[in-house]
Design a protein around this motif. Structure first.
Motif, PDB file in Angstrom:
ATOM      1  N   MET A   1      21.340 -42.407  22.424  1.00  5.51           N
ATOM      2  CA  MET A   1      21.491 -43.820  22.063  1.00  5.51           C
ATOM      3  C   MET A   1      20.201 -44.467  21.588  1.00  5.51           C
ATOM      4  O   MET A   1      20.230 -45.441  20.836  1.00  5.51           O
ATOM      5  N   PHE A   2      19.055 -43.944  22.032  1.00  5.99           N
ATOM      6  CA  PHE A   2      17.807 -44.690  21.861  1.00  5.99           C
ATOM      7  C   PHE A   2      16.812 -43.970  20.956  1.00  5.99           C
ATOM      8  O   PHE A   2      16.741 -42.740  20.932  1.00  5.99           O
ATOM      9  N   ASP A   3      16.028 -44.791  20.244  1.00  2.67           N
ATOM     10  CA  ASP A   3      14.932 -44.268  19.427  1.00  2.67           C
ATOM     11  C   ASP A   3      13.678 -44.030  20.256  1.00  2.67           C
ATOM     12  O   ASP A   3      12.834 -43.211  19.893  1.00  2.67           O
TER      13      ASP A   3
ATOM     14  N   ARG B   1      17.600 -39.955  20.957  1.00  7.25           N
ATOM     15  CA  ARG B   1      18.055 -39.222  19.768  1.00  7.25           C
ATOM     16  C   ARG B   1      17.065 -38.092  19.480  1.00  7.25           C
ATOM     17  O   ARG B   1      15.910 -38.134  19.916  1.00  7.25           O
ATOM     18  N   PRO B   2      17.486 -37.057  18.750  1.00  9.01           N
ATOM     19  CA  PRO B   2      16.533 -36.025  18.332  1.00  9.01           C
ATOM     20  C   PRO B   2      15.374 -36.650  17.552  1.00  9.01           C
ATOM     21  O   PRO B   2      15.590 -37.489  16.669  1.00  9.01           O
ATOM     22  N   GLY B   3      14.168 -36.294  17.903  1.00  7.17           N
ATOM     23  CA  GLY B   3      12.993 -36.892  17.277  1.00  7.17           C
ATOM     24  C   GLY B   3      12.554 -38.196  17.910  1.00  7.17           C
ATOM     25  O   GLY B   3      11.531 -38.761  17.526  1.00  7.17           O
ATOM     26  N   GLY B   4      13.316 -38.673  18.900  1.00  5.56           N
ATOM     27  CA  GLY B   4      12.944 -39.897  19.588  1.00  5.56           C
ATOM     28  C   GLY B   4      11.722 -39.694  20.460  1.00  5.56           C
ATOM     29  O   GLY B   4      11.351 -38.565  20.808  1.00  5.56           O
ATOM     30  N   ARG B   5      11.070 -40.791  20.825  1.00  9.16           N
ATOM     31  CA  ARG B   5       9.786 -40.710  21.519  1.00  9.16           C
ATOM     32  C   ARG B   5       9.848 -41.364  22.904  1.00  9.16           C
ATOM     33  O   ARG B   5      10.604 -42.311  23.126  1.00  9.16           O
TER      34      ARG B   5
ATOM     35  N   ALA C   1      11.799 -30.994  30.541  1.00  9.84           N
ATOM     36  CA  ALA C   1      12.974 -31.765  30.136  1.00  9.84           C
ATOM     37  C   ALA C   1      13.215 -31.701  28.632  1.00  9.84           C
ATOM     38  O   ALA C   1      14.152 -32.318  28.130  1.00  9.84           O
ATOM     39  N   GLY C   2      12.365 -30.956  27.913  1.00  7.93           N
ATOM     40  CA  GLY C   2      12.519 -30.855  26.465  1.00  7.93           C
ATOM     41  C   GLY C   2      11.773 -31.923  25.701  1.00  7.93           C
ATOM     42  O   GLY C   2      12.091 -32.204  24.533  1.00  7.93           O
ATOM     43  N   LEU C   3      10.750 -32.505  26.317  1.00  9.98           N
ATOM     44  CA  LEU C   3       9.952 -33.561  25.695  1.00  9.98           C
ATOM     45  C   LEU C   3       8.525 -33.041  25.490  1.00  9.98           C
ATOM     46  O   LEU C   3       7.801 -32.787  26.456  1.00  9.98           O
ATOM     47  N   HIS C   4       8.129 -32.884  24.243  1.00 13.00           N
ATOM     48  CA  HIS C   4       6.816 -32.323  23.905  1.00 13.00           C
ATOM     49  C   HIS C   4       5.761 -33.418  23.934  1.00 13.00           C
ATOM     50  O   HIS C   4       5.846 -34.398  23.188  1.00 13.00           O
TER      51      HIS C   4
ATOM     52  N   SER D   1      12.569 -32.804  20.707  1.00 15.18           N
ATOM     53  CA  SER D   1      12.694 -31.906  19.561  1.00 15.18           C
ATOM     54  C   SER D   1      13.825 -32.363  18.640  1.00 15.18           C
ATOM     55  O   SER D   1      14.889 -32.772  19.121  1.00 15.18           O
ATOM     56  N   PRO D   2      13.601 -32.311  17.320  1.00 10.47           N
ATOM     57  CA  PRO D   2      14.652 -32.721  16.376  1.00 10.47           C
ATOM     58  C   PRO D   2      15.899 -31.854  16.528  1.00 10.47           C
ATOM     59  O   PRO D   2      15.834 -30.697  16.928  1.00 10.47           O
TER      60      PRO D   2
END
Length: 262
Positions: A114-116, A142-146, A189-192, A261-262
């Motif tokens: 839901m979120f950017d 979202r994919p690519g979100g920060r 958690a998949g957050l680089h 990750s995108p």
């Protein structure tokens, strides 16, 4: 004390007026200046959808909505904070851009992607299950979100006795982690992690602020302090221990950003 009891106790403490008296409008080291730096690191643009986790009384969310013109959902465990934050949004004319919900960071009530961006200031350290919270951050992005985090850092093996226990947990110290440990939690958690910054001086400034306000309240409102459970006898030793822990690198404050990750 179980998992949910810890969360309830911390949430209750941070919804009290005494916390505002000691910490001011922004309940974290660095205040709004560091929030602005965090927002800049996330390169927020108008109409992005942003989630503020552990939004408290809404200071961070309202700044982002006002200055960066993003749409912010704030979520906090304490209903009192949610009500105060929504009232502040309405009073500031930001009700269309900032909406606040009572909920749990470890079970976010939002759909996937839901979120950017997700922000979390001085709160991950208080969550009993940090890995689960980080997984929730990743899920709603979202994919690519920060993700942008500011938080207390510690070397837990070196913390002095004054900075342990439930009171220290509420003060964001007892269950804080080293900077690299936060990065590892996010990575799993998949957050680089894309950047980290130390802001230990902000912690020292907050300690000085608390000491100054305690000294003032000791004179002007001692009953409010005692009613809130503030131990005026122990407080000087706790603040002294905290200041020494910052000086020797045991205690600090940091900013982290990460990307999904995108």
């Amino acid at each position: 004390m179980n998992h949910d009891d810890i969360k309830s106790c911390c949430a209750d403490a941070y919804s009290r007026d005494i916390v505002a008296l000691l910490l001011g409008d922004s309940y974290h080291p660095g205040g709004t200046a560091l929030t602005r730096r965090l927002a800049g690191a996330l390169t927020l643009t108008p109409d992005m959808r942003v989630l503020d986790v552990a939004s408290g009384r809404g200071t961070t969310a309202l700044l982002l909505a006002d200055v960066h013109r993003v749409r912010v959902d704030g979520i906090d465990y304490a209903p009192a904070n949610t009500a105060l934050a929504q009232g502040a949004a309405d009073a500031a004319g930001l009700a269309g851009r900032a909406v606040f919900t009572t909920g749990d960071a470890e079970r976010l009530p939002y759909d996937d992607g839901m979120f950017d961006a997700v922000v979390c200031e001085c709160a991950l350290c208080t969550f009993p299950d940090k890995a689960r919270a980080a997984a929730e951050f990743a899920r709603v992005l979202r994919p690519g979100g920060r993700v942008g985090i500011t938080d207390v850092t510690t070397d837990p093996d070196r913390l002095p006795p004054e900075l342990l226990g439930l009171g220290a947990r509420i003060a964001c110290v007892a269950d804080a982690r080293p900077l690299d440990a936060y990065a590892q939690i996010l990575a799993r958690a998949g957050l680089h992690v894309t950047a980290t910054e130390r802001h230990d001086q902000a912690m020292l400034r907050m300690i000085d602020q608390i000491e100054a306000r305690l000294n003032l309240l000791r004179i002007t409102a001692p009953t409010r302090l005692s009613d809130a459970g503030v131990d005026l006898t122990a407080a000087p030793n706790v603040l002294r221990a905290a200041r020494a822990a910052v000086a020797d690198g045991t205690l600090g404050y940091a900013l982290l950003t990460a990307v999904k990750s995108p």
